[in-house]
Enzyme design. Structure first.
Site, PDB file in Angstrom:
ATOM      1  N   ARG A 122       0.820  -1.233   0.000  1.00  0.00           N
ATOM      2  CA  ARG A 122       0.000   0.000   0.000  1.00  0.00           C
ATOM      3  C   ARG A 122       0.842   1.266   0.000  1.00  0.00           C
ATOM      4  NH1 ARG A 122      -2.699  -2.659   4.131  1.00  0.00           N
ATOM      5  NH2 ARG A 122      -4.342  -4.032   3.348  1.00  0.00           N
ATOM      6  N   LYS A 144       2.521  11.449 -11.070  1.00  0.00           N
ATOM      7  CA  LYS A 144       1.721  10.547 -11.909  1.00  0.00           C
ATOM      8  C   LYS A 144       2.502   9.270 -12.159  1.00  0.00           C
ATOM      9  CE  LYS A 144      -1.082  13.805 -14.554  1.00  0.00           C
ATOM     10  NZ  LYS A 144      -1.448  14.220 -15.938  1.00  0.00           N
ATOM     11  N   GLU A 186       9.002  20.239 -24.392  1.00  0.00           N
ATOM     12  CA  GLU A 186       8.401  20.577 -23.093  1.00  0.00           C
ATOM     13  C   GLU A 186       9.098  21.798 -22.476  1.00  0.00           C
ATOM     14  OE1 GLU A 186       5.685  19.078 -21.857  1.00  0.00           O
ATOM     15  OE2 GLU A 186       5.576  17.290 -23.120  1.00  0.00           O
ATOM     16  N   GLU A 240      -4.726  17.518 -10.132  1.00  0.00           N
ATOM     17  CA  GLU A 240      -5.237  17.884 -11.454  1.00  0.00           C
ATOM     18  C   GLU A 240      -6.657  18.425 -11.448  1.00  0.00           C
ATOM     19  OE1 GLU A 240      -4.646  14.701 -14.260  1.00  0.00           O
ATOM     20  OE2 GLU A 240      -3.618  16.046 -15.585  1.00  0.00           O
ATOM     21  N   ARG A 244      -3.261  22.815 -13.247  1.00  0.00           N
ATOM     22  CA  ARG A 244      -2.444  21.841 -13.960  1.00  0.00           C
ATOM     23  C   ARG A 244      -2.829  21.725 -15.432  1.00  0.00           C
ATOM     24  NH1 ARG A 244      -0.191  16.854 -10.354  1.00  0.00           N
ATOM     25  NH2 ARG A 244       0.905  15.745 -11.970  1.00  0.00           N
ATOM     26  N   ASN A 248      -1.025  21.260 -20.352  1.00  0.00           N
ATOM     27  CA  ASN A 248      -1.450  20.581 -21.574  1.00  0.00           C
ATOM     28  C   ASN A 248      -1.291  21.447 -22.821  1.00  0.00           C
ATOM     29  OD1 ASN A 248      -2.167  17.989 -20.624  1.00  0.00           O
ATOM     30  ND2 ASN A 248      -3.951  18.919 -19.631  1.00  0.00           N
ATOM     31  N   HIS A 251      -0.688  19.995 -26.191  1.00  0.00           N
ATOM     32  CA  HIS A 251      -1.002  18.573 -26.075  1.00  0.00           C
ATOM     33  C   HIS A 251      -2.352  18.208 -26.665  1.00  0.00           C
ATOM     34  CE1 HIS A 251       2.492  18.680 -23.508  1.00  0.00           C
ATOM     35  NE2 HIS A 251       2.399  17.411 -23.218  1.00  0.00           N
ATOM     36  N   HIS A 255      -1.725  15.242 -28.907  1.00  0.00           N
ATOM     37  CA  HIS A 255      -2.205  13.881 -28.639  1.00  0.00           C
ATOM     38  C   HIS A 255      -2.908  13.284 -29.851  1.00  0.00           C
ATOM     39  CE1 HIS A 255      -2.165  14.274 -23.976  1.00  0.00           C
ATOM     40  NE2 HIS A 255      -1.091  13.663 -24.422  1.00  0.00           N
ATOM     41  N   HIS A 268       6.436  11.866 -28.744  1.00  0.00           N
ATOM     42  CA  HIS A 268       5.607  12.774 -27.951  1.00  0.00           C
ATOM     43  C   HIS A 268       6.055  14.224 -28.090  1.00  0.00           C
ATOM     44  CE1 HIS A 268       2.960  14.135 -24.772  1.00  0.00           C
ATOM     45  NE2 HIS A 268       3.995  14.662 -24.125  1.00  0.00           N
TER      46      HIS A 268
END
Lengths: 366, 366
Positions: A122, A144, A186, A240, A244, A248, A251, A255, A268
């Site tokens: 955990r 993430k 980025e 998020e 945040r 993006n 993106h 994407h 990417h």
């Protein structure tokens, strides 16, 4: 020269350390964190071959007991099956709640090692040693973690913050050029959405397409300021909920381009570069941004060797249709992050689809 | 008659509702939580057969879109393989970040559904509708979720708090007697570690061995006060740093007994009952507790029909050796939770192993 950026979080804050020769001193950076003795080092064969021995030596010298789990390189191994291998390694190494999983590698290794750390007993400690520029300035920060489902990327995962992120700029010398450039997308993004000073310093550089042409000072600045931007945004919005979203930038269309080309034609970073060019042009069309600023962004993207035009053969209608399936679509409205000046963006879902069409047409391959 | 217990947590508090006929009104309890429309209901065939239709009707009547994933019953299916089935169901139902997984079942279903909710899209909403007494008073509260590794129980998991726990006492009428009694072990535990008033009310009851002999009022009290105890401890110690240790009363020796008998001879509640008897006697030997209090505890355990002696054939030396492998052992010292009066315990790792031997001998089968 080294920089330390503290990511402030309600539950547990942590440091991002940018330090040349950092890999050789990981143990020293981990010592003050009062972690247990046992460490499971997770890497891929290529990266482990370059830096495994150094990292091992440093950890052993500071009293850690290290075991390893080497997973094959590549996004297609970012699966629950690899996580099961990590669980088996965790069991065989008898990891305890006080033990630490260290990720040495790019985003794929970091995501998987982090997910195993999030879910073994955990949740045990986690340390990131990112070795790609993309992982250094993006994936390693923000908590993430996760793997892909056969039918979708990053569908399985958890938020799990690292106890330390150690960035050694010198490992970039062994990074393939195309991967370095992907990370630069980025970096430029942070300049546009948050950090006009970083943007200006990038503009002032003569070349940005390979790490060997970039001075040690500028590289340190690029890494530090990019991490500061991400850390700042993540601190304000750990799970998020709002701010945040600005990360993006580039993106939304990025994407769609990645997905339509089966993640094989453009990587990417290249997709994000194209996405930023598109978002910049949309902002100009909507009178949010000046054409001059958009030109400066394009020049900077091109200086890193990244593309600003759609890959050949991509159908505009398909790009627009794919936008509608993005997981961030709400009530059928596509959300865009658009610049208003260099260093500032706004989030909007009020972009007429005619404008999207027109811009995609303009950056389509002739 | 219904009770609402709020579990106060720093990030997001939630309610435990104890309400007769609750299952038929789940939708009404979920409505105010502002969850998304989509619900994935997770259950096993037996429980779903009893209560699935009622739950479906209630959710549909309040505007939720429900899909199902029915997993086989039993601890041996609490595996990563079952989680993959839940992921596939989540994908097929197109769950979104605002969607909810509802667990309808005992601890196994709750643990698995909770782990899937913790890790799908990095965490979606989760609602528990526990149908066993053990799950109602223990497993459903506290945010522990997870599955077994082939070589160890609950090694894989995450903390993920539910948005709501709905307990309907009436579903206990369909619970097998042995399972009901297993839950009573945890109820008695709360009396000894925390709630002298609950202990007194249990003592005052004529019979406690089957739900049909227990008045509606007393059953409501048992459920409410047990949940209050657990909620209180969990609120103070969400991630198991300190106070939560007292919940392990009866579990130190209990776990060893379960594990040595291959989880087949005694169930968890029976093992805890034996463990409480052992811990009580150890406390008496160490002059922490009075023999009279220990006798009262034994009488209460026996009134529920639970055992207070070790299963036949169990070797005392093996029990002692197994204690050393418990995951809570620190620096080789076994940690015990021992009562000092009814309603109060202390945690100690200063129990001479001669005392453990002597007590196990005393409760060994003749």
């Amino acid at each position: 020269m080294k920089s330390v950026i503290t990511v402030e979080l309600p539950q547990q804050s942590y440091d991002i350390v940018v330090a040349p020769e950092g890999v050789a001193h990981l143990g020293n950076w981990m010592e003050p964190l009062k972690l247990g003795k046992k460490v499971l080092l997770v890497s891929n064969p290529i990266v482990f071959n370059h830096y495994g021995a150094k990292l091992n030596a440093s950890l052993a010298a500071t009293g850690f007991e290290v075991s390893h789990c080497i997973l094959p390189a590549g996004e297609r191994y970012k699966t629950l099956n690899s996580i099961q291998k990590l669980y088996d390694a965790a069991l065989n190494s008898r990891l305890e709640r006080s033990s630490t999983i260290v990720a040495l590698g790019g985003g794929v290794i970091g995501d998987m090692a982090g997910f195993a750390a999030a879910t073994w007993l955990r949740g045990i400690h986690f340390v990131q040693v990112p070795t790609s520029l993309l992982a250094m300035v993006d994936a390693a920060i923000g908590g993430k973690t996760g793997v892909n489902h056969p039918k979708g990327k990053n569908l399985i995962g958890a938020f799990h913050q690292p106890r330390l992120v150690l960035i050694d700029p010198q490992v970039l010398t062994t990074l393939p050029t195309r991967e370095f450039r992907a990370g630069m997308a980025e970096v430029i993004k942070y300049g546009v959405i948050w950090d006009a000073e970083l943007f200006a310093q990038l503009e002032a550089a003569e070349r940005l397409d390979q790490p060997r042409y970039i001075s040690e000072d500028l590289l340190q600045t690029i890494l530090t300021r990019s991490c500061q931007s991400k850390a700042h945004v993540v601190s304000k919005d750990e799970k998020e909920a709002g701010l945040r979203a600005i990360l993006n930038y580039g993106h939304t269309i990025g994407h769609a381009v990645e997905s339509l080309t089966g993640y094989r034609v453009v990587n990417h970073g290249e997709a994000v570069a194209i996405g930023m060019e598109a978002a910049g042009r949309i902002a100009v069309e909507l009178n949010l941004w000046t054409p001059e600023a958009c030109d400066r962004q394009r020049a900077l993207i091109e200086k890193t060797g990244l593309p600003t035009r759609l890959p050949a053969g991509l159908k505009i209608d398909e790009v627009v249709a794919t936008l509608q399936t993005d997981k961030k679509v709400q009530a059928g409205k596509v959300r865009f992050v658009l610049p208003t000046e260099i260093g500032t963006v706004k989030v909007t879902d009020e972009v007429p689809s005619a404008v999207v069409h027109q811009v995609l047409q303009a950056i389509g391959s002739p």
